[in-house]
Design a protein around this motif. Structure first.
Motif, PDB file in Angstrom:
ATOM      1  N   ARG A 142       0.841  -1.077   0.039  1.00  0.00           N
ATOM      2  CA  ARG A 142      -0.028   0.124  -0.015  1.00  0.00           C
ATOM      3  C   ARG A 142       0.862   1.261  -0.033  1.00  0.00           C
ATOM      4  NH1 ARG A 142      -4.896   0.192   4.056  1.00  0.00           N
ATOM      5  NH2 ARG A 142      -5.617  -1.089   2.789  1.00  0.00           N
ATOM      6  N   GLY A 143       0.627   1.936  -1.016  1.00  0.00           N
ATOM      7  CA  GLY A 143       1.207   3.555  -1.144  1.00  0.00           C
ATOM      8  C   GLY A 143       2.648   3.357  -1.569  1.00  0.00           C
ATOM      9  N   GLY A 144       3.044   2.039  -2.178  1.00  0.00           N
ATOM     10  CA  GLY A 144       4.238   1.676  -2.895  1.00  0.00           C
ATOM     11  C   GLY A 144       4.311   1.978  -4.211  1.00  0.00           C
ATOM     12  N   GLU A 145       5.530   1.981  -4.838  1.00  0.00           N
ATOM     13  CA  GLU A 145       5.668   2.338  -6.004  1.00  0.00           C
ATOM     14  C   GLU A 145       4.858   1.487  -7.138  1.00  0.00           C
ATOM     15  OE1 GLU A 145       9.336   2.090  -9.597  1.00  0.00           O
ATOM     16  OE2 GLU A 145       9.754   1.541  -7.526  1.00  0.00           O
ATOM     17  N   GLU A 146       4.340   2.055  -8.025  1.00  0.00           N
ATOM     18  CA  GLU A 146       3.379   1.479  -9.131  1.00  0.00           C
ATOM     19  C   GLU A 146       4.244   0.836 -10.211  1.00  0.00           C
ATOM     20  OE1 GLU A 146      -0.749   3.813  -9.566  1.00  0.00           O
ATOM     21  OE2 GLU A 146       0.707   4.211 -11.086  1.00  0.00           O
ATOM     22  N   HIS A 147       3.840  -0.566 -10.322  1.00  0.00           N
ATOM     23  CA  HIS A 147       4.247  -1.475 -11.617  1.00  0.00           C
ATOM     24  C   HIS A 147       3.478  -1.678 -12.727  1.00  0.00           C
ATOM     25  CE1 HIS A 147       7.882  -2.892  -8.847  1.00  0.00           C
ATOM     26  NE2 HIS A 147       7.025  -2.763  -7.683  1.00  0.00           N
ATOM     27  N   ARG A 148       4.188  -1.638 -13.780  1.00  0.00           N
ATOM     28  CA  ARG A 148       3.273  -1.676 -15.090  1.00  0.00           C
ATOM     29  C   ARG A 148       3.701  -2.647 -15.915  1.00  0.00           C
ATOM     30  NH1 ARG A 148       0.722   3.269 -15.984  1.00  0.00           N
ATOM     31  NH2 ARG A 148       0.619   3.043 -18.235  1.00  0.00           N
ATOM     32  N   VAL A 149       2.592  -3.601 -16.331  1.00  0.00           N
ATOM     33  CA  VAL A 149       3.148  -4.486 -17.244  1.00  0.00           C
ATOM     34  C   VAL A 149       2.163  -4.712 -18.521  1.00  0.00           C
ATOM     35  CG1 VAL A 149       4.418  -5.950 -15.746  1.00  0.00           C
ATOM     36  CG2 VAL A 149       1.984  -6.137 -16.125  1.00  0.00           C
ATOM     37  N   ARG A 150       2.651  -4.686 -19.752  1.00  0.00           N
ATOM     38  CA  ARG A 150       1.740  -4.822 -20.801  1.00  0.00           C
ATOM     39  C   ARG A 150       1.426  -6.080 -21.227  1.00  0.00           C
ATOM     40  NH1 ARG A 150       1.979  -0.684 -25.137  1.00  0.00           N
ATOM     41  NH2 ARG A 150       2.433  -2.546 -26.574  1.00  0.00           N
ATOM     42  N   ALA A 151       0.160  -6.386 -21.623  1.00  0.00           N
ATOM     43  CA  ALA A 151      -0.246  -7.709 -21.655  1.00  0.00           C
ATOM     44  C   ALA A 151      -1.245  -7.693 -22.901  1.00  0.00           C
ATOM     45  CB  ALA A 151      -0.871  -8.167 -20.695  1.00  0.00           C
ATOM     46  N   ARG A 152      -1.432  -8.660 -23.709  1.00  0.00           N
ATOM     47  CA  ARG A 152      -2.470  -9.007 -24.800  1.00  0.00           C
ATOM     48  C   ARG A 152      -3.505  -9.225 -24.261  1.00  0.00           C
ATOM     49  NH1 ARG A 152      -0.272 -13.727 -28.853  1.00  0.00           N
ATOM     50  NH2 ARG A 152      -2.205 -12.676 -30.067  1.00  0.00           N
ATOM     51  N   SER A 153      -3.895  -9.868 -23.132  1.00  0.00           N
ATOM     52  CA  SER A 153      -4.880 -10.072 -22.428  1.00  0.00           C
ATOM     53  C   SER A 153      -4.946 -10.103 -20.990  1.00  0.00           C
ATOM     54  CB  SER A 153      -5.600 -11.418 -22.853  1.00  0.00           C
ATOM     55  OG  SER A 153      -4.645 -12.377 -22.807  1.00  0.00           O
ATOM     56  N   VAL A 154      -6.045 -10.034 -20.393  1.00  0.00           N
ATOM     57  CA  VAL A 154      -6.183  -9.990 -18.830  1.00  0.00           C
ATOM     58  C   VAL A 154      -7.450 -10.863 -18.397  1.00  0.00           C
ATOM     59  CG1 VAL A 154      -6.643  -8.545 -16.655  1.00  0.00           C
ATOM     60  CG2 VAL A 154      -5.114  -7.680 -18.915  1.00  0.00           C
ATOM     61  N   ILE A 155      -6.998 -11.578 -17.494  1.00  0.00           N
ATOM     62  CA  ILE A 155      -8.052 -12.458 -16.599  1.00  0.00           C
ATOM     63  C   ILE A 155      -8.354 -11.805 -15.381  1.00  0.00           C
ATOM     64  CG2 ILE A 155      -9.046 -14.559 -15.960  1.00  0.00           C
ATOM     65  CD1 ILE A 155      -7.421 -16.037 -18.034  1.00  0.00           C
ATOM     66  N   GLY A 156      -9.691 -11.442 -14.994  1.00  0.00           N
ATOM     67  CA  GLY A 156      -9.582 -10.903 -13.654  1.00  0.00           C
ATOM     68  C   GLY A 156     -10.415 -12.127 -12.773  1.00  0.00           C
ATOM     69  N   ALA A 157      -9.653 -12.546 -11.797  1.00  0.00           N
ATOM     70  CA  ALA A 157     -10.031 -13.562 -10.858  1.00  0.00           C
ATOM     71  C   ALA A 157      -9.774 -13.043  -9.644  1.00  0.00           C
ATOM     72  CB  ALA A 157      -9.207 -14.876 -11.299  1.00  0.00           C
ATOM     73  N   ASP A 158     -10.391 -11.999  -9.291  1.00  0.00           N
ATOM     74  CA  ASP A 158      -9.770 -11.210  -8.014  1.00  0.00           C
ATOM     75  C   ASP A 158     -11.161 -11.308  -7.170  1.00  0.00           C
ATOM     76  OD1 ASP A 158     -10.626  -9.504 -10.056  1.00  0.00           O
ATOM     77  OD2 ASP A 158      -9.821  -7.886  -9.134  1.00  0.00           O
ATOM     78  N   GLY A 159     -11.732 -12.156  -7.282  1.00  0.00           N
ATOM     79  CA  GLY A 159     -12.986 -12.372  -6.062  1.00  0.00           C
ATOM     80  C   GLY A 159     -14.370 -11.567  -6.268  1.00  0.00           C
TER      81      GLY A 159
END
Length: 403
Positions: A142-159
């Motif tokens: 929380r409050g940390g540095e943001e990381h960014r990754v480029r992706a061809r697709s995303v699966i949201g399995a985050d509840g």
């Protein structure tokens, strides 16, 4: 896709899976096995409140080793508002019990061994670069540095109440939920009140006004939980009273967990572009029973199939295949269970009748067959007719009608 092809397209991953529960871990495993470059993002220390029951179909379909099964339940006891008890023996089989902290981590580790790259962090959002590519943004703390990754697709399995779904899918923020809370305690010695091979399901309004409470033994530990959709209902107080009634007040409490549990599949699982949701994020927890592990893993597998088809062809229409295949396989079961919950859980009078119906041997046999095999049983049409007649007799108050 090879790393050279990744460089040519200037992407980091074929797919980023957000959420490392059973659904996300299965999707990541299947896609890595298919040769895709996969990132699996999961928050540290997250354990979902769950009774931990898994059917034989899950053990078989997803190659679950025996060492993860901490107990084998051979019966269920349904407890009515009047305290009437109905035992439902499984028969020749068993229901496996797993500890979610160990079970989920094993699934994530398998995904990594298969080739998925694990990262620990909290999903923040999906951005878009100038070329339209999805950029998954996350932080390690929380409050940390943001990381960014480029992706061809995303699966949201985050509840449930998925951040991915709420950003990418219209109406995802309005999915109906039951809030579940449970306490993991050290199991007491076996006794007349506590059977380590039996799961108790408590249909009493004093513990849950619109759902049920449970006592599920896990070998050395036991999950004592309750669910309700009533906002403001004191779930912790209900568990305190349930423990007292079951002689488990003095059992050591190891941990407590609470979370929303969705009880209706979303009408759409993809954004028509490059994002797909699965598991609780897609709403695939069974109504009435609240069972979610098998359905989450099945949805994860269907999501992996759909993403693989999308990556192979570039056709966004392939993303719709995940929901279409899931509903084809399990939609009828969800419909039936939804009707059951809507009617039978409404008040204690109906819960009493529901538990009474569970005494019927036809009901018990078909219920267990459907649960263990994850499909409606069609081989015994006359049993369904008898159940329908008995059901109607209870609804209309003719309790002595025989079928």
């Amino acid at each position: 896709m090879t790393r050279q092809q990744h460089q040519q397209l200037n992407v980091d991953f074929d797919v980023v899976v957000v959420g490392g529960g059973p659904s996300g871990a299965v999707a990541a495993t299947d896609l890595a096995r298919a040769g895709r470059h996969v990132m699996l993002l999961d928050r540290a220390g997250r354990i979902k409140p769950c009774g931990g029951a898994i059917p034989p179909r899950l053990i078989k379909d997803f190659d679950i080793p025996d060492h993860l099964i901490v107990a084998k339940s051979t019966s269920a006891r349904m407890i009515a508002p009047s305290s009437k008890e109905v035992d439902m023996p499984v028969g020749d089989g068993f229901v496996g019990m797993v500890d979610r902290d160990v079970f989920d981590e094993w699934l994530r580790a398998r995904a990594a061994l298969t080739g998925a790259e694990r990262r620990t962090g909290s999903f923040t959002r999906i951005d878009r670069d100038d070329d339209g590519c999805a950029v998954v943004v996350y932080t390690e703390r929380r409050g940390g540095e943001e990381h960014r990754v480029r992706a061809r697709s995303v699966i949201g399995a985050d509840g449930a109440r998925s951040a991915v779904a709420r950003q990418e899918l219209r109406g995802a923020d309005r999915i109906p939920c039951v809030f579940a809370y449970h306490e993991i305690v050290k199991s007491p010695p076996a006794s007349a009140a506590f059977n380590p091979s039996r799961c108790d399901v408590v249909y009493q309004g004093k513990f849950s006004p619109d759902f049920y409470a449970w006592v599920f033994p896990h070998g050395e530990t036991t999950s004592i939980g309750v669910g309700s959709a009533n906002k403001g209902y004191e779930l912790r107080d209900a568990i305190t009273r349930l423990r007292a009634e079951n002689g488990m007040t003095e059992c050591e409490t190891l941990r407590c967990e609470g979370a929303p549990i969705p009880l209706k599949p979303l009408k759409r699982w993809d954004n028509g572009r490059d994002v797909l949701v699965a598991g609780d994020a897609a709403g695939v927890v069974a109504p009435a029973s609240g069972e979610g592990i098998y359905y989450a893993m099945a949805a994860g597998r269907f999501a992996a199939d759909a993403i693989e088809a999308f990556l192979a062809t570039g056709k966004v229409s392939a993303l719709k295949g995940a929901r279409r295949q899931f509903m084809k396989a399990h939609g009828k079961v969800f419909l039936v269970l939804g009707i059951m919950q809507h009617f039978w859980y409404r008040n204690d009078k109906r819960r009493e009748a529901f538990v009474k119906i569970c005494e019927d041997k036809d009901v018990q046999e078909l219920t267990w067959q459907a649960y263990m095999n994850k499909e409606l049983v069609r081989q015994k049409p006359m049993a369904h007719v008898r159940i329908f007649i008995k059901d109607m007799s209870h609804l209309l108050g003719f309790r002595d009608v025989k079928a």
